[in-house]
Every structure is written in C-alpha cells, then in structure tokens.
Design an enzyme around this catalytic site. Structure first.
Site, mmCIF file in Angstrom:
data_model
loop_
_atom_site.group_PDB
_atom_site.id
_atom_site.type_symbol
_atom_site.label_atom_id
_atom_site.label_comp_id
_atom_site.label_asym_id
_atom_site.label_seq_id
_atom_site.Cartn_x
_atom_site.Cartn_y
_atom_site.Cartn_z
ATOM 1 N N SER A 1 0.796 -1.225 0.000
ATOM 2 C CA SER A 1 0.000 0.000 0.000
ATOM 3 C C SER A 1 0.825 1.269 0.000
ATOM 4 C CB SER A 1 -0.967 0.003 1.186
ATOM 5 O OG SER A 1 -0.267 0.417 2.339
ATOM 6 N N LYS A 2 0.207 2.253 -0.616
ATOM 7 C CA LYS A 2 0.800 3.573 -0.714
ATOM 8 C C LYS A 2 1.053 4.123 0.695
ATOM 9 C CE LYS A 2 -0.996 7.777 -2.807
ATOM 10 N NZ LYS A 2 -2.020 8.212 -3.771
ATOM 11 N N ARG A 3 0.060 3.924 1.557
ATOM 12 C CA ARG A 3 0.151 4.468 2.904
ATOM 13 C C ARG A 3 1.319 3.880 3.687
ATOM 14 N NH1 ARG A 3 -3.410 3.432 7.099
ATOM 15 N NH2 ARG A 3 -4.483 2.089 5.634
#
Ligand code: GLU
Ligand code: ZN
Length: 334
Positions: free
Chosen positions: A247-249
C-alpha cells in the site's frame, strides 16, 4: 515466429512494484528468445492521466535496465506507441464490427443505465441491440450521443488458454455487451488492447491475473475480426504475508518508495524476478543478463507471490556489499 512482448502501463503516477514485476517478466520473456520488447503508453483514460507520469515510466524502466526496443520515444515499425495517437484506428475498427453485426450503437442514457442497476441487472440488457434501422437513423439525425457495444452471443461459452493458468472457459451469458468505444470517441481499455496487440504483432501478452476474467471478451473480439490470438501469460498477484496488499500508505507500493529508502535498482529487479517465478536450481542472486538466459514461462507459479521484505533486505545487502567502495560512497551522500 520472433517473440514480441509489450509492457503497456497507463500514465497514472508512479509505478507499482507489482506492475514493475510484470514489466520484468514481460521483458524477460522477449529477451529469452532474442525477441522484441515494446513499450506502449495506454492513456485513453483521460481522467486518470497524471502529468509527468510518462517520464516516470521511462525513468523506472531505464534505471532497472529494462530497455525497450520500440516505444513512443524510440519509434518502430508499428507506431504510434501512445494510444491517444491511435484514435482513428479504434473508431475505424469499432465501426467495422458494427458493419459485421458484431457490435452495435447504444443510445441509452445514463439514467436508463442507472435504472437497470437499481433494478438489480448485473449487466446491460441489450436494449439497443433491438433498435430498428429507422430508430438508429433517427437517433443519429437527432445527434443523440452513443457508445458502441460488443455483441456477445447469449448462448454457448468462450475458452482460451493461459500458459500459467491453463484452459479457462466462461459462459457467454455471463459476459456483458461491453462498451468498446465511448461517446467521446475514446476506446475502452478492453477494446484498445486487442486492436493494438494485433497491429503491433505482439506474440505474448503478459499481464496480471486480474485480466483473466476479461480475456474471454478479447477472445470474442479476435474471433469477430478473424485475427489470431496471442499467447496469454497471466501472472499471480503480488501480496504481503497474510495476503495484504502493498500500500501507498505503508510506503511499500511504488518503485520510487524503495529507491528513496536506499534499495538498489539491481536488487529490486533481482528480488521482483523471483516473485512468482523460480529458477531450476536454488540460485537466488541473478543479474538481469543471467535472468534473460534462465527465465522460462513454465516456471511461473499460479499461487500469489509473497512480497517478503526480509528477503528484499537480504538481496539488497548482497548488492550493497558487492558495490565498489567509491560507488557506495557516492550513493551514501545525501
Ligand atoms: N494499461 C493496463 C494496465 O496498466 C495494461 C494491462 C495490459 O498489460 O494489457 O494495467
Ligand atoms: Zn442502449
């Protein structure tokens, strides 16, 4: 037949490591056979277009050593290699299917389609398939916007073979009369990929297994045109341990996330090449040139590929230790 593969990213931002893994496999399948690796930019979704994303694609492939033989910046016999520059072609072929009775114009409004969804329809109901010639002419005179839909048979089934997942069959009644050309004249991905892969003489279509379920639609399109289908190679998903998505996060989705953290491009390529593929021996460290020799489609795995960060750290450490001291010093500078 000389092998031709293509990497076909959409310019929507940074390159996801799962997508980069696809690029690596696509490159290797071509190079294993001294074939041609094509770069095609799929920019027909104008809403998702991100300024500068094409340069990011060039930079990523370049720094990984995945040098393309044909592409927007390099040219080649089968260009243009940017979909937005191939618009005339999509329209022409969509209309050809209408002529052949393999596609039809759909004048349905957004409200009508929303109404269908509300009533629980899982797919378009084929309303415009039954319009009379007169209705169609009248609608066109009145300049009612339309899309072009593929006409999918309502009986029987469609099968194709994937080199990794084997033969796959889907009942035609489950396939929607999908839109192939939008009302703004842009093709959908599902249509453009078939037109381009055919015209760019792509022999092996390599992409993520999320495309397995749409492939019968492509098979039907190839059949409608009377074109030979390419060989399909679908790749397993890349996931974290426990099946979680990168994930980007969490900063583990994009190639650039890893570069910023100090991972070396060669280490990333080596590591990603093992995600869903294994060599015939236990070797774990490979240069790209070695991978080009060793890679084979029949050692691609069906099950999800686990992105194990500990393994990446180990591979990266190997590459760091192997660096000449002055190069390492250079890389350590802020
Ligand atoms: N533009 C599509 C994507 O980025 C390409 C998929 C394919 O390789 O056909 O997912
Ligand atoms: Zn309609």
């Amino acid at each position: 037949m000389a092998v031709r593969t293509r990497f076909a990213p959409s310019p929507t931002g940074f390159i996801h490591v799962g997508n980069l893994r696809s690029a690596i496999f696509t490159y290797l399948i071509a190079k294993k056979d001294q074939g041609t690796f094509v770069l095609r930019i799929e920019d027909t979704d104008q809403e998702r277009y991100v300024e500068g994303a094409v340069d990011t694609i060039y930079y990523t492939l370049d720094s990984c050593g995945l040098i393309w033989d044909e592409g927007p910046d390099k040219g080649g016999e089968y260009g243009p290699y940017i979909q937005s520059e191939r618009m005339d072609m999509y329209k022409k072929y969509a209309l050809e299917l209408v002529e052949k009775g393999e596609a039809y114009k759909c004048f349905c409004t957004e409200e009508r389609l929303a109404g269908l969804r509300e009533k629980g329809y899982a797919k378009y109901d084929g309303h415009c398939l039954h319009l009379s010639e007169d209705d169609i002419t009248a609608n066109e005179k009145a300049e009612i916007p339309y899309v072009i839909r593929q006409k999918v048979p309502q009986t029987g089934s469609t099968s194709f073979t994937c080199q990794v997942y084997g033969e796959i069959t889907i009942e035609n009644k489950e396939i929607e009369d999908q839109i192939i050309l939008k009302s703004d004249g842009y093709p959908t991905y599902n249509f453009a990929n078939v037109i381009d892969d055919h015209h760019m003489k792509i022999t092996h279509v390599v992409r993520g297994n999320e495309y397995l379920t749409s492939t019968p639609k492509y098979t039907l399109l190839y059949n409608a045109f009377g074109w030979d289908e390419p060989t399909y190679v679908h790749l397993p998903h890349v996931v974290k341990e426990g099946g979680k998505k990168l994930s980007k996060r969490e900063g583990d989705a994009y190639y650039t996330d890893f570069i910023k953290k100090g991972y070396l491009p060669d280490a990333i390529v080596n590591f990603l090449a093992m995600l869903g593929w294994s060599p015939s021996n236990n070797q774990e460290i490979f240069t790209l040139a070695e991978l080009e020799k060793e890679f084979s489609i029949d050692r691609i795995n069906k099950s999800p590929a686990i992105f194990d960060i500990k393994k990446l750290n180990w591979v990266n450490a190997h590459y760091i230790k192997a660096l000449p001291l002055d190069e390492l010093k250079e890389l350590c500078m802020p």
